[in-house]
Design an enzyme around this catalytic site. Structure first.
Site, PDB file in Angstrom:
ATOM      1  N   ASP A  64       0.859  -1.186   0.000  1.00  0.00           N
ATOM      2  CA  ASP A  64       0.000   0.000   0.000  1.00  0.00           C
ATOM      3  C   ASP A  64       0.896   1.237   0.000  1.00  0.00           C
ATOM      4  O   ASP A  64       1.709   1.419   0.907  1.00  0.00           O
ATOM      5  CB  ASP A  64      -0.865  -0.046   1.271  1.00  0.00           C
ATOM      6  CG  ASP A  64      -1.789   1.142   1.395  1.00  0.00           C
ATOM      7  OD1 ASP A  64      -1.642   2.124   0.633  1.00  0.00           O
ATOM      8  OD2 ASP A  64      -2.662   1.090   2.278  1.00  0.00           O
TER       9      ASP A  64
ATOM     10  N   ASN B 267      -6.426  12.610 -11.235  1.00  0.00           N
ATOM     11  CA  ASN B 267      -7.111  13.031 -12.463  1.00  0.00           C
ATOM     12  C   ASN B 267      -6.786  14.499 -12.721  1.00  0.00           C
ATOM     13  O   ASN B 267      -6.273  15.197 -11.839  1.00  0.00           O
ATOM     14  CB  ASN B 267      -8.622  12.787 -12.365  1.00  0.00           C
ATOM     15  CG  ASN B 267      -9.222  13.427 -11.131  1.00  0.00           C
ATOM     16  OD1 ASN B 267      -9.211  14.637 -10.993  1.00  0.00           O
ATOM     17  ND2 ASN B 267      -9.727  12.610 -10.212  1.00  0.00           N
TER      18      ASN B 267
ATOM     19  N   ASP C 247      -5.704   7.133  -5.556  1.00  0.00           N
ATOM     20  CA  ASP C 247      -6.033   8.532  -5.248  1.00  0.00           C
ATOM     21  C   ASP C 247      -6.924   8.597  -3.994  1.00  0.00           C
ATOM     22  O   ASP C 247      -6.649   9.353  -3.038  1.00  0.00           O
ATOM     23  CB  ASP C 247      -6.768   9.124  -6.466  1.00  0.00           C
ATOM     24  CG  ASP C 247      -6.837  10.630  -6.480  1.00  0.00           C
ATOM     25  OD1 ASP C 247      -6.252  11.271  -5.598  1.00  0.00           O
ATOM     26  OD2 ASP C 247      -7.498  11.179  -7.393  1.00  0.00           O
TER      27      ASP C 247
END
Ligand code: AR6
Length: 180
Positions: free
Chosen positions: A16, A30, A40
């Site tokens: 992670d 994005n 994100d």
């Protein structure tokens, strides 16, 4: 998997990215820098709301595809987050390979500029953005190795892959690129 590249090291780990003790982690963002799902979502969830506040204030226009912008890292152990915007896969003939490589290089340049010895990347574009995993892995590994060979920095580049299949694709990419 660990590969020595002169004074530098390339590592592939399964894990992670929010848990990484490195100077900078890369977010797969994005272009509106609006937050979202995937890595994100995990970064904003673990790092706290200050990160979105900072990027909204510093980059009201967002970030172009193929580029990356810098923020602090809120509650995360890293010092910086480089918010990279990879391409959405549209078949591969609309500049996606160049955009992915350019997003990766933008992060590596930010690392040098911000004196980061270590940086961790996720598999940018290979989730919601649909970039075929093997192609994304080859692109990111080759771009990173070319950069590190040329600049001899950063000292550690770690790819943090969320599952075994993603890790395997990156391991195959390393085998292809590294001369044995
Ligand atoms: N640590 C490391 N890797 C992760 C983690 C994590 N905590 N969580 C997911 N991954 P994606 P993209 C992997 O979809 O394709 C978002 O909504 C995941 O398994 O996060 O660039 C953004 O807001 C996959 O291998 O990024 C954008 O709108 C990889 O991270 C859009 O998704 C990338 O998957 C960006 O899509």
């Amino acid at each position: 998997m660990i590969v020595k590249l002169g004074p530098c090291r390339l590592e592939l780990v399964q894990g992670d990215i929010t848990q990484q003790h490195v100077d900078a982690i890369v977010n797969a963002a994005n272009s509106r820098l609006a937050g979202g799902g995937g890595v994100d979502g995990a970064i904003h969830q673990a790092g706290g709301p200050e990160i979105l506040r900072e990027t909204a204030a510093k980059y009201p226009e967002g970030c172009a595809t193929g580029n990356a912008v810098v923020s602090t890292a809120g509650n995360l152990p890293a010092r910086f987050i480089f918010h990279a915007v990879g391409p959405i896969w549209k078949g591969g003939r609309q500049g996606e390979p160049e955009q992915l490589a350019s997003a990766c290089r933008a992060c590596l340049f930010h690392a040098i500029e911000h004196h980061c010895d270590s940086i961790a990347f996720p598999a940018i574009s290979a989730g919601a953005y649909g970039y075929p995993l093997d192609l994304a892995a080859n692109n990111l590994i080759k771009t990173t190795m070319d950069f590190v060979r040329w600049h001899q920095k950063p000292a550690l580049v770690r790819f943090v892959l969320f599952d075994q299949g993603t890790w395997g694709a990156f391991a195959r990419a390393v085998e292809e690129v590294v001369p044995r």
